[in-house]
Write an enzyme that holds these catalytic residues in place. Structure first.
Site, mmCIF file in Angstrom:
data_model
loop_
_atom_site.group_PDB
_atom_site.id
_atom_site.type_symbol
_atom_site.label_atom_id
_atom_site.label_comp_id
_atom_site.label_asym_id
_atom_site.label_seq_id
_atom_site.Cartn_x
_atom_site.Cartn_y
_atom_site.Cartn_z
ATOM 1 N N TRP A 257 0.832 -1.193 0.000
ATOM 2 C CA TRP A 257 0.000 0.000 0.000
ATOM 3 C C TRP A 257 0.868 1.244 0.000
ATOM 4 O O TRP A 257 2.049 1.178 -0.266
ATOM 5 C CB TRP A 257 -0.972 -0.034 1.193
ATOM 6 C CG TRP A 257 -1.746 -1.303 1.194
ATOM 7 C CD1 TRP A 257 -1.645 -2.334 2.082
ATOM 8 C CD2 TRP A 257 -2.684 -1.737 0.215
ATOM 9 N NE1 TRP A 257 -2.468 -3.365 1.733
ATOM 10 C CE2 TRP A 257 -3.116 -3.022 0.584
ATOM 11 C CE3 TRP A 257 -3.206 -1.165 -0.939
ATOM 12 C CZ2 TRP A 257 -4.048 -3.734 -0.152
ATOM 13 C CZ3 TRP A 257 -4.126 -1.890 -1.668
ATOM 14 C CH2 TRP A 257 -4.546 -3.145 -1.268
ATOM 15 N N HIS A 258 0.319 2.365 0.337
ATOM 16 C CA HIS A 258 1.019 3.645 0.222
ATOM 17 C C HIS A 258 1.682 4.022 1.542
ATOM 18 O O HIS A 258 1.017 4.471 2.464
ATOM 19 C CB HIS A 258 0.028 4.738 -0.195
ATOM 20 C CG HIS A 258 -0.730 4.388 -1.430
ATOM 21 N ND1 HIS A 258 -0.176 4.505 -2.671
ATOM 22 C CD2 HIS A 258 -1.969 3.908 -1.613
ATOM 23 C CE1 HIS A 258 -1.062 4.115 -3.572
ATOM 24 N NE2 HIS A 258 -2.155 3.745 -2.957
ATOM 25 N N HIS B 17 -8.052 8.737 -3.100
ATOM 26 C CA HIS B 17 -6.928 7.996 -3.669
ATOM 27 C C HIS B 17 -5.722 8.923 -3.768
ATOM 28 O O HIS B 17 -5.819 10.031 -4.269
ATOM 29 C CB HIS B 17 -7.289 7.449 -5.048
ATOM 30 C CG HIS B 17 -6.303 6.439 -5.523
ATOM 31 N ND1 HIS B 17 -5.085 6.794 -6.042
ATOM 32 C CD2 HIS B 17 -6.337 5.090 -5.524
ATOM 33 C CE1 HIS B 17 -4.408 5.706 -6.366
ATOM 34 N NE2 HIS B 17 -5.158 4.659 -6.056
ATOM 35 N N PRO B 18 -4.565 8.487 -3.278
ATOM 36 C CA PRO B 18 -3.423 9.397 -3.151
ATOM 37 C C PRO B 18 -2.655 9.693 -4.435
ATOM 38 O O PRO B 18 -1.816 10.580 -4.452
ATOM 39 C CB PRO B 18 -2.519 8.659 -2.161
ATOM 40 C CG PRO B 18 -2.851 7.230 -2.365
ATOM 41 C CD PRO B 18 -4.317 7.190 -2.682
ATOM 42 N N GLN B 19 -2.926 8.998 -5.518
ATOM 43 C CA GLN B 19 -2.115 9.170 -6.718
ATOM 44 C C GLN B 19 -2.061 10.623 -7.184
ATOM 45 O O GLN B 19 -1.008 11.115 -7.566
ATOM 46 C CB GLN B 19 -2.639 8.283 -7.838
ATOM 47 C CG GLN B 19 -1.791 8.389 -9.100
ATOM 48 C CD GLN B 19 -2.264 7.460 -10.193
ATOM 49 O OE1 GLN B 19 -3.230 6.728 -10.026
ATOM 50 N NE2 GLN B 19 -1.585 7.491 -11.322
#
Length: 146
Positions: A89-90, A128-130
């Protein structure tokens, strides 16, 4: 998460210990959330999306380990949470600006290395972190390239 260097050789992978569910409340929250997903998957609205002869909640295909079918088995859900956690994950919070990085996202003491990923963020975004990472990369390229 605990991240430590295994070696001064950059070719040797770092040691990452996730510490997932070290707090019993976190594990209880995972169990409650997974049970809610199991309830949702059993609704008639999702019936057209079921795949026959697959493990999971009455025929849904999962990436990885399927949810337990018995919604009342807390032990099975705890085991599911513990066995399905992952490190893909991030990551965030490991390279905070001012502590590990300078204001230009350079690793302190290493002029030619910048970190432009999730690690400068101290908290996870609500979406969403992108997009945040893409904007950070654009910011660093435009303003910190000196």
């Amino acid at each position: 998460m605990v991240l430590s260097l295994s070696s001064s050789d950059a070719g040797v992978a770092s040691s990452v210990r996730l510490n997932c569910y070290s707090n019993p409340t976190d594990l209880a929250n995972c169990v409650r959330g997974m049970k809610k997903i199991g309830e949702w998957l059993r609704t008639s609205a999702l019936k057209p999306y079921k795949v026959q002869n697959l493990p999971g909640v009455e025929g849904f295909k999962y990436l990885g380990k399927p949810l337990p079918n018995n919604q009342t088995d807390n032990t099975a859900f705890e085991r599911f949470c513990l066995e399905s956690k992952g490190s893909h994950w991030h990551y965030h919070g490991g390279s905070l600006v001012g502590k590990v990085l300078d204001g230009s996202f350079r690793v302190k003491g290493i002029k030619a290395l910048r970190v432009v990923d999730a690690s400068p963020f101290s908290t996870t975004s609500a979406s969403h972190p992108q997009g945040f990472y893409l904007m950070l990369g654009r910011f660093v390229i435009r303003t910190c390239n000196h």
